[in-house]
Design a protein around this motif. Structure first.
Motif, PDB file in Angstrom:
ATOM      1  N   TYR A  85       4.134   3.422  -7.448  1.00 20.97           N
ATOM      2  CA  TYR A  85       4.595   2.196  -7.880  1.00 20.97           C
ATOM      3  C   TYR A  85       3.484   1.408  -8.458  1.00 20.97           C
ATOM      4  O   TYR A  85       2.592   1.432  -7.934  1.00 20.97           O
ATOM      5  N   ASP A  86       3.727   0.410  -9.605  1.00 18.44           N
ATOM      6  CA  ASP A  86       2.748  -0.385  -9.983  1.00 18.44           C
ATOM      7  C   ASP A  86       2.913  -1.857  -9.327  1.00 18.44           C
ATOM      8  O   ASP A  86       3.752  -2.628  -9.712  1.00 18.44           O
ATOM      9  N   VAL A  87       2.227  -1.868  -8.392  1.00 19.52           N
ATOM     10  CA  VAL A  87       2.312  -3.113  -7.472  1.00 19.52           C
ATOM     11  C   VAL A  87       0.978  -4.095  -7.685  1.00 19.52           C
ATOM     12  O   VAL A  87      -0.163  -3.851  -7.926  1.00 19.52           O
ATOM     13  N   THR A  88       1.494  -5.541  -7.739  1.00 15.44           N
ATOM     14  CA  THR A  88       0.446  -6.412  -7.895  1.00 15.44           C
ATOM     15  C   THR A  88       0.789  -7.474  -6.407  1.00 15.44           C
ATOM     16  O   THR A  88       1.789  -7.678  -6.337  1.00 15.44           O
ATOM     17  N   THR A 136       0.859  -1.307  -0.018  1.00 16.93           N
ATOM     18  CA  THR A 136       0.026   0.048  -0.213  1.00 16.93           C
ATOM     19  C   THR A 136       0.966   1.255   0.194  1.00 16.93           C
ATOM     20  O   THR A 136       0.484   2.240  -0.722  1.00 16.93           O
ATOM     21  N   THR A 187       2.338   1.610  -3.665  1.00 13.56           N
ATOM     22  CA  THR A 187       1.468   2.175  -4.672  1.00 13.56           C
ATOM     23  C   THR A 187       0.912   3.742  -4.271  1.00 13.56           C
ATOM     24  O   THR A 187       0.911   4.630  -5.133  1.00 13.56           O
ATOM     25  N   VAL A 241       6.457  -5.669  -8.409  1.00 15.87           N
ATOM     26  CA  VAL A 241       6.422  -4.264  -8.996  1.00 15.87           C
ATOM     27  C   VAL A 241       6.850  -4.441 -10.287  1.00 15.87           C
ATOM     28  O   VAL A 241       7.920  -4.758 -10.722  1.00 15.87           O
TER      29      VAL A 241
END
Length: 279
Positions: free
Chosen positions: A83-86, A76, A79, A111
């Motif tokens: 950043y592009d977080v999965t 969290t 993000t 990421v």
């Protein structure tokens, strides 16, 4: 919403001007150095949730947690910083004899940054010090050597293999994105079931550039390039000093009777373990 600046203050890191790889590495290092992997609240009888805001609040008051708390909060934060977080469903293989796969007892993060994907995991019990690229190969961080490879157990997934001196064998994660809430049932099982390792043994771990400090019950270990040093903690005062000084845990909200009861249970369990080992 989380308190991004408050979280960064705990990590001792300034807000990055942009979501760069250099900043990602610095944030990861700071989290694993300053926020302990720990399960004390389970043993204090104080159940926790895994919502990101709750986990960030725990970190800001000087506590840690395990993967759902640590990676949930860290993902969290990343993000919020752009950043592009999965989030990924994952599974930890404790020993080589255990089955591999993404059983859901672990939350992993990836990421995507500058055209490359990275494994980001601050909840792997003293393992990774910095993110690892999702590229097959061997990677050395301090005294430990890890491996990354496509997972043979999870189609399309990846497998992180720990150093032989690590606390577990490997971790596999699935490729599909998931929500943090999807781990709620598994969190309840891990924090309440008598079969759960978190319920059976109190633990705390912190990683740094040179190695890892790990507490299991009354046994404190330091693992680094020089080998493994181990000592058994024999008094409540010493044990609580270790929690505060080595693992940076703030237990000021735990009153004296609760402290005494926790130490009694941990010490008794250690004595029973020693007695069983002598038989």
């Amino acid at each position: 919403m989380i308190d991004v600046d408050g979280y960064l203050a705990v990590l001792g890191v300034a807000r990055p001007a942009a979501p760069t790889a250099e900043a990602l590495r610095a944030l990861h290092r700071a989290q694993v150095e300053r926020v302990a992997y720990e399960n004390l609240d389970i043993h204090l009888g104080r159940p926790t949730g895994i919502g990101a805001e709750e986990s960030v609040a725990r970190i800001m008051r000087g506590r840690g947690g395990y993967c759902f708390h640590l990676n949930g909060a860290f993902g969290t934060l990343l993000t919020a910083l752009g950043y592009d977080v999965t989030l990924h469903r994952a599974g930890v293989q404790s020993t080589p004899e255990d089955p591999a796969g993404a059983a859901g007892d672990h939350l992993a993060l990836t990421v995507r940054l500058d055209g490359e994907r990275w494994l980001v995991d601050t909840g792997l019990a003293g393992a990774m010090y910095e993110p690892l690229p999702l590229r097959e190969g061997s990677y050395t961080q301090g005294p430990f050597t890890y491996a990354m490879a496509p997972s043979a157990a999870v189609p399309g997934g990846w497998r992180f293999t720990h150093d032989p001196r690590g606390a577990f064998t490997a971790m596999d994660f699935a490729p599909d994105p998931v929500e943090l809430s999807s781990f709620a049932a598994e969190h309840i099982r891990l924090s309440t079931s008598p079969e759960s390792g978190f319920v059976r043994v109190l633990t705390a771990q912190l990683r740094d550039a040179k190695g890892v400090d790990a507490l299991r019950g009354c046994v404190l270990r330091r693992i680094d390039a020089g080998g493994t040093e181990e000592r058994t903690i024999g008094s409540a005062d010493d044990w609580y000093d270790v929690l505060a000084d080595v693992f940076r845990l703030d237990l000021t909200d735990v009153d004296a009777p609760a402290r005494a009861e926790l130490w009694h249970r941990v010490h008794t369990a250690h004595q029973e373990w020693e007695a069983a080992g002598q038989e």
